[in-house]
Design an enzyme around this catalytic site. Structure first.
Site, mmCIF file in Angstrom:
data_model
loop_
_atom_site.group_PDB
_atom_site.id
_atom_site.type_symbol
_atom_site.label_atom_id
_atom_site.label_comp_id
_atom_site.label_asym_id
_atom_site.label_seq_id
_atom_site.Cartn_x
_atom_site.Cartn_y
_atom_site.Cartn_z
ATOM 1 N N LYS A 1 -2.715 6.070 -4.240
ATOM 2 C CA LYS A 1 -3.839 6.967 -3.926
ATOM 3 C C LYS A 1 -3.653 8.328 -4.574
ATOM 4 O O LYS A 1 -2.528 8.854 -4.601
ATOM 5 C CB LYS A 1 -3.960 7.160 -2.402
ATOM 6 C CG LYS A 1 -3.922 5.848 -1.626
ATOM 7 C CD LYS A 1 -4.143 6.020 -0.146
ATOM 8 C CE LYS A 1 -3.828 4.731 0.586
ATOM 9 N NZ LYS A 1 -2.409 4.588 0.974
ATOM 10 N N TYR B 1 3.161 9.642 -0.217
ATOM 11 C CA TYR B 1 4.232 9.009 0.572
ATOM 12 C C TYR B 1 5.600 9.218 -0.096
ATOM 13 O O TYR B 1 6.632 8.914 0.488
ATOM 14 C CB TYR B 1 3.981 7.504 0.754
ATOM 15 C CG TYR B 1 2.682 7.130 1.435
ATOM 16 C CD1 TYR B 1 1.865 8.091 2.021
ATOM 17 C CD2 TYR B 1 2.259 5.810 1.473
ATOM 18 C CE1 TYR B 1 0.663 7.740 2.625
ATOM 19 C CE2 TYR B 1 1.057 5.446 2.091
ATOM 20 C CZ TYR B 1 0.270 6.424 2.654
ATOM 21 O OH TYR B 1 -0.918 6.067 3.243
ATOM 22 N N HIS C 1 -7.533 9.580 -1.982
ATOM 23 C CA HIS C 1 -6.932 9.548 -0.635
ATOM 24 C C HIS C 1 -7.836 10.184 0.420
ATOM 25 O O HIS C 1 -7.867 9.724 1.564
ATOM 26 C CB HIS C 1 -5.578 10.260 -0.664
ATOM 27 C CG HIS C 1 -4.608 9.771 0.358
ATOM 28 N ND1 HIS C 1 -3.259 9.786 0.177
ATOM 29 C CD2 HIS C 1 -4.779 9.258 1.599
ATOM 30 C CE1 HIS C 1 -2.646 9.293 1.243
ATOM 31 N NE2 HIS C 1 -3.555 8.969 2.123
ATOM 32 N N ASP D 1 0.840 -1.200 0.000
ATOM 33 C CA ASP D 1 0.000 0.000 0.000
ATOM 34 C C ASP D 1 0.874 1.248 0.000
ATOM 35 O O ASP D 1 1.693 1.444 0.900
ATOM 36 C CB ASP D 1 -0.881 0.012 1.261
ATOM 37 C CG ASP D 1 -1.809 1.218 1.292
ATOM 38 O OD1 ASP D 1 -2.853 1.159 0.621
ATOM 39 O OD2 ASP D 1 -1.481 2.221 1.970
HETATM 40 N N1 LIG Z 1 -5.417 6.271 3.739
HETATM 41 C C1 LIG Z 1 -4.887 7.004 4.701
HETATM 42 O O1 LIG Z 1 -5.242 8.190 4.901
HETATM 43 C C2 LIG Z 1 -3.839 6.387 5.576
HETATM 44 C C3 LIG Z 1 -3.441 7.035 6.755
HETATM 45 C C4 LIG Z 1 -2.491 6.410 7.566
HETATM 46 C C5 LIG Z 1 -1.953 5.190 7.193
HETATM 47 N N2 LIG Z 1 -2.332 4.583 6.016
HETATM 48 C C6 LIG Z 1 -1.754 3.274 5.590
HETATM 49 O O2 LIG Z 1 -1.769 2.375 6.688
HETATM 50 C C7 LIG Z 1 -0.427 1.935 6.931
HETATM 51 C C8 LIG Z 1 -0.200 1.571 8.399
HETATM 52 O O3 LIG Z 1 -0.470 2.642 9.260
HETATM 53 P P1 LIG Z 1 0.676 3.388 10.077
HETATM 54 O O4 LIG Z 1 1.789 3.673 9.176
HETATM 55 O O5 LIG Z 1 -0.040 4.492 10.775
HETATM 56 O O6 LIG Z 1 1.235 2.352 11.139
HETATM 57 P P2 LIG Z 1 0.764 1.094 12.025
HETATM 58 O O7 LIG Z 1 0.832 -0.109 11.182
HETATM 59 O O8 LIG Z 1 -0.476 1.404 12.777
HETATM 60 O O9 LIG Z 1 1.985 1.112 13.088
HETATM 61 C C9 LIG Z 1 3.314 1.126 12.644
HETATM 62 C C10 LIG Z 1 4.232 1.109 13.857
HETATM 63 O O10 LIG Z 1 4.093 -0.156 14.512
HETATM 64 C C11 LIG Z 1 5.392 -0.739 14.634
HETATM 65 N N3 LIG Z 1 5.244 -2.198 14.502
HETATM 66 C C12 LIG Z 1 4.658 -2.889 13.486
HETATM 67 N N4 LIG Z 1 4.704 -4.208 13.732
HETATM 68 C C13 LIG Z 1 5.341 -4.359 14.930
HETATM 69 C C14 LIG Z 1 5.682 -5.482 15.704
HETATM 70 N N5 LIG Z 1 5.376 -6.717 15.329
HETATM 71 N N6 LIG Z 1 6.321 -5.283 16.887
HETATM 72 C C15 LIG Z 1 6.622 -4.012 17.299
HETATM 73 N N7 LIG Z 1 6.314 -2.912 16.605
HETATM 74 C C16 LIG Z 1 5.682 -3.091 15.416
HETATM 75 C C17 LIG Z 1 6.232 -0.164 13.528
HETATM 76 O O11 LIG Z 1 7.589 -0.159 13.890
HETATM 77 P P3 LIG Z 1 8.697 -1.029 13.063
HETATM 78 O O12 LIG Z 1 8.818 -0.367 11.723
HETATM 79 O O13 LIG Z 1 9.905 -0.923 13.922
HETATM 80 O O14 LIG Z 1 8.193 -2.432 12.973
HETATM 81 C C18 LIG Z 1 5.679 1.272 13.468
HETATM 82 O O15 LIG Z 1 6.294 2.080 14.455
HETATM 83 C C19 LIG Z 1 0.426 3.110 6.421
HETATM 84 O O16 LIG Z 1 1.784 2.771 6.290
HETATM 85 C C20 LIG Z 1 -0.293 3.430 5.140
HETATM 86 O O17 LIG Z 1 0.050 2.493 4.140
HETATM 87 C C21 LIG Z 1 -3.274 5.159 5.222
#
Ligand SMILES: NC(=O)c1ccc[n+]([C@@H]2O[C@H](COP(=O)([O-])OP(=O)(O)OC[C@H]3O[C@@H](n4cnc5c(N)ncnc54)[C@H](OP(=O)(O)O)[C@@H]3O)[C@@H](O)[C@H]2O)c1
Length: 275
Positions: free
Chosen positions: A75, A50, A108, A45
């Site tokens: 997006k 990004y 988006h 994704d």
């Molecule tokens: N459409 C939108 O408006 C929108 C908005 C926000 C996000 N998104 C999408 O959703 C995705 C995910 O959301 P997010 O980036 O907010 O993050 P998230 O997946 O909620 O959290 C990421 C955090 O969790 C940690 N983490 C993940 N697996 C882990 C594990 N097994 N143990 C310990 N820590 C862990 C990662 O650190 P490490 O890297 O150290 O593992 C990072 O600090 C985004 O990357 C994007 O693709 C979309």
């Protein structure tokens, strides 16, 4: 779990877990995506915003897995709200990634970020229809295999359904333990629109929460495993982001079942901010 798919209403298969790539640089993302694909991830994704589409395209081409086994989402930016702008954005994403087609393209945001975050009630119905027309054409021409939206409320989606022949296939929204927008999830599921859960770990904020950790301990799993499994049991498609190969691997080890009682408890966790 990495081999399992949902099926969109147009028949397209979509892998049940995606790797999120927000806040990973264009150079770092090449290694991150290669690691994810080597573990078995098939769904990536990204978004124009990004600023890592080029790196993702490079990884997709170099990884050694056939293009048709991978699923790539991007997006259209929050502030692109015209037919021509959207048409150009899709072409630009294809060129930046060096791909012949995209698997999924989303709008988006229904409105510019400033207005979305301020809770503005100004709607962009006409503008989103213009963007949707460009996306529909890209879909019908085969440049894009599925189209959808992100951060859309019920009225924003209903506008597209009422004025277009193509219903969105996906709505990507913030859903995690401590943030459960039930009404929009129910609306999408009733209308056969797949809900993708972004920030399944509340951008890391779930990790270290004592109550959630206690429940994860009960199942002998980590908080991210619990949160990802929670989304899947709700019929949602989680997009966990990680730059660590060990974490990515762990996030796909989900061979446990959260009981109905614990699903209810998790659904009632107090609001947790992600940003
Ligand atoms: N459409 C939108 O408006 C929108 C908005 C926000 C996000 N998104 C999408 O959703 C995705 C995910 O959301 P997010 O980036 O907010 O993050 P998230 O997946 O909620 O959290 C990421 C955090 O969790 C940690 N983490 C993940 N697996 C882990 C594990 N097994 N143990 C310990 N820590 C862990 C990662 O650190 P490490 O890297 O150290 O593992 C990072 O600090 C985004 O990357 C994007 O693709 C979309």
């Amino acid at each position: 779990m990495l081999k399992e798919n949902y099926r969109l209403y147009n028949g397209v298969k979509i892998p049940k877990i995606a790797l999120g790539t927000w806040q990973i640089s264009d150079s770092d993302v090449i290694g991150t995506v290669n690691n994810a694909i080597s573990i078995g991830y098939r769904h990536i994704d990204t978004a124009v915003q990004y600023e890592n589409e080029r790196g993702i395209g490079q990884a997709v081409k170099e990884c050694g897995v056939a293009r048709n086994e991978l699923f790539v989402t991007t997006k259209i930016p929050h502030d692109v709200k015209s037919y021509e702008g959207a048409k150009q954005t899709i072409e630009d994403s294809l060129n930046r990634m060096g791909l012949e087609y995209l698997d999924l393209v989303l709008i988006h945001s229904p409105k510019p970020w400033e207005e979305l975050f301020a809770g503005s009630d100004k709607t962009y119905f006409e503008e989103n229809l213009a963007v949707w027309k460009a996306m529909t054409e890209a879909y019908q021409s085969g440049k894009v295999r599925a189209i959808g939206v992100s951060n859309f409320e019920i009225s924003d989606i209903q506008n597209l359904i009422d004025h277009s022949n193509v219903k969105p296939m996906v709505n990507q929204i913030r859903v995690h333990i401590g943030h459960m927008p039930t009404e929009i999830i129910n609306y999408c599921q009733t209308n056969d629109i797949l809900v993708e859960a972004f920030s399944p770990n509340a951008t890391g904020k779930l990790i270290g929460n004592p109550a959630i950790e206690a429940l994860a301990d009960k199942y002998g799993v980590s908080v991210p495993q619990l949160s990802i499994r929670y989304d899947l049991q709700l019929g949602l498609l989680p997009l966990p982001k990680s730059t660590s190969k060990d974490h990515m691997k762990q996030n796909a080890e989900l061979d446990f079942e959260i009981s109905d009682k614990d699903m209810t408890i998790l659904g009632k966790v107090e609001e947790i901010q992600s940003l």
